[in-house]
Design a protein around this motif. Structure first.
Motif, mmCIF file in Angstrom:
data_model
loop_
_atom_site.group_PDB
_atom_site.id
_atom_site.type_symbol
_atom_site.label_atom_id
_atom_site.label_comp_id
_atom_site.label_asym_id
_atom_site.label_seq_id
_atom_site.Cartn_x
_atom_site.Cartn_y
_atom_site.Cartn_z
ATOM 1 N N GLY A 1 9.262 -28.257 -12.197
ATOM 2 C CA GLY A 1 8.621 -29.164 -11.250
ATOM 3 C C GLY A 1 9.531 -29.508 -10.086
ATOM 4 O O GLY A 1 9.101 -29.538 -8.927
ATOM 5 N N MET B 1 9.889 -26.483 -7.738
ATOM 6 C CA MET B 1 8.748 -26.269 -6.861
ATOM 7 C C MET B 1 8.667 -27.346 -5.792
ATOM 8 O O MET B 1 8.288 -27.073 -4.647
ATOM 9 C CB MET B 1 7.457 -26.214 -7.675
ATOM 10 C CG MET B 1 6.290 -25.616 -6.904
ATOM 11 S SD MET B 1 6.610 -23.920 -6.316
ATOM 12 C CE MET B 1 6.408 -22.990 -7.834
ATOM 13 N N SER C 1 11.707 -22.015 -17.176
ATOM 14 C CA SER C 1 10.685 -21.601 -16.224
ATOM 15 C C SER C 1 9.949 -20.365 -16.711
ATOM 16 O O SER C 1 8.714 -20.271 -16.605
ATOM 17 C CB SER C 1 11.322 -21.324 -14.857
ATOM 18 O OG SER C 1 11.814 -22.514 -14.277
ATOM 19 N N HIS D 1 2.434 -24.244 -8.571
ATOM 20 C CA HIS D 1 2.998 -25.148 -9.571
ATOM 21 C C HIS D 1 1.923 -25.603 -10.548
ATOM 22 O O HIS D 1 2.163 -25.694 -11.757
ATOM 23 C CB HIS D 1 3.630 -26.362 -8.892
ATOM 24 C CG HIS D 1 4.248 -27.318 -9.854
ATOM 25 N ND1 HIS D 1 3.946 -28.648 -9.894
ATOM 26 C CD2 HIS D 1 5.156 -27.122 -10.845
ATOM 27 C CE1 HIS D 1 4.634 -29.232 -10.860
ATOM 28 N NE2 HIS D 1 5.380 -28.332 -11.449
ATOM 29 N N TRP E 1 1.392 -22.979 -12.957
ATOM 30 C CA TRP E 1 2.596 -22.855 -13.778
ATOM 31 C C TRP E 1 2.570 -23.834 -14.948
ATOM 32 O O TRP E 1 2.980 -23.502 -16.063
ATOM 33 C CB TRP E 1 3.789 -23.143 -12.894
ATOM 34 C CG TRP E 1 5.064 -22.449 -13.273
ATOM 35 C CD1 TRP E 1 5.287 -21.622 -14.327
ATOM 36 C CD2 TRP E 1 6.302 -22.535 -12.558
ATOM 37 N NE1 TRP E 1 6.588 -21.188 -14.316
ATOM 38 C CE2 TRP E 1 7.231 -21.726 -13.251
ATOM 39 C CE3 TRP E 1 6.701 -23.215 -11.416
ATOM 40 C CZ2 TRP E 1 8.548 -21.589 -12.827
ATOM 41 C CZ3 TRP E 1 8.016 -23.063 -10.999
ATOM 42 C CH2 TRP E 1 8.930 -22.262 -11.698
#
Length: 242
Positions: free
Chosen positions: A95, A98, A177, A224, A227
């Motif tokens: 987070g 991004m 990630s 994001h 993701w």
């Protein structure tokens, strides 16, 4: 020698949240195989956001302390007693990475839109075409995606900015990630991402800094969301690539 601005002993937010979950498991004497509270309830109980909770749970899964079962929940695994055990550092928070990319690349694409060159546009177009070709044969077009974003930074004529974009992009390969992307990112994610990249390219071709910044910010925020398991709709008016 320059030092990393983070500092060597600063623990990341997901590590702190993961340690609290470890402590919860221990204090409530949860046995292996028992199910943790639902994500929404656990986030409320700990007073953290759901994205932060998801990062922490992924970290605990990598450490072997929990198992995340899609559609079922999160289950405790056999592991060490809490004691002095602390969650490992598995890379920067997805987070936070991004968020940094949104700030940096939105500014960079604004500058690039004012410095567009035919050669620069060609490099970006070639990278996007390579992304389409990779996607068409079932490959994740990560390297071509990297070239696309670096190509935009290169049009600014600033090597420091190019290096920063590359470093932040490469953060996606860290253990946390990579695991988060593999678990939450849906199979159609690249299909939608191609349309978002096309919108960025169109704005650059039009030499429109405001539209370029908006397209870049929209793309990175949507990326994001995919993701962390909260996908967004494709940008309005964007044609999804075949």
């Amino acid at each position: 020698m320059a030092q990393h601005p983070r500092g060597s002993d600063t623990r990341r937010q997901y590590q702190l949240v993961a340690d609290r979950i470890r402590a919860l498991i221990e204090t409530e004497s949860r046995e292996p195989g028992s199910r943790l509270p639902a994500e929404r309830d656990l986030a409320l109980q700990l007073g953290v956001s759901r994205p932060s909770l998801r990062e922490a749970l992924i970290a605990l899964e990598i450490d072997g302390r929990v198992e995340i079962r899609g559609g079922s929940g999160v289950y405790v695994c056999a592991g060490q007693d809490q004691g002095d055990v602390a969650t490992s550092a598995l890379g920067d928070s997805p987070g936070e990475l991004m968020q940094a990319r949104v700030v940096l690349e939105s500014a960079i694409v604004t500058l690039a839109a004012a410095r567009v060159t035919p050669a620069g546009l060609q490099r970006i177009e070639e990278a996007l075409q390579a992304m389409r070709e990779d996607h068409a044969v079932g490959r994740k077009p990560v390297e071509a995606d990297r070239r696309f974003h670096l190509g935009i930074a290169e049009m600014c004529g600033n090597a420091v900015l190019v290096g920063m974009v590359g470093t932040l992009f490469d953060g996606r390969h860290s253990p946390i990630s990579s695991r988060m992307s593999g678990r939450f990112e849906p199979t159609h994610a690249w299909h939608v991402a191609l349309a978002e990249h096309q919108a960025i390219l169109h704005a650059l071709e039009a030499r429109n800094p405001q539209a370029a910044a908006a397209a870049m910010g929209s793309h990175l925020l949507a990326s994001h969301g995919r993701w962390i398991g909260e996908p967004s709709d494709p940008p309005a008016g964007a044609a999804v690539a075949d």
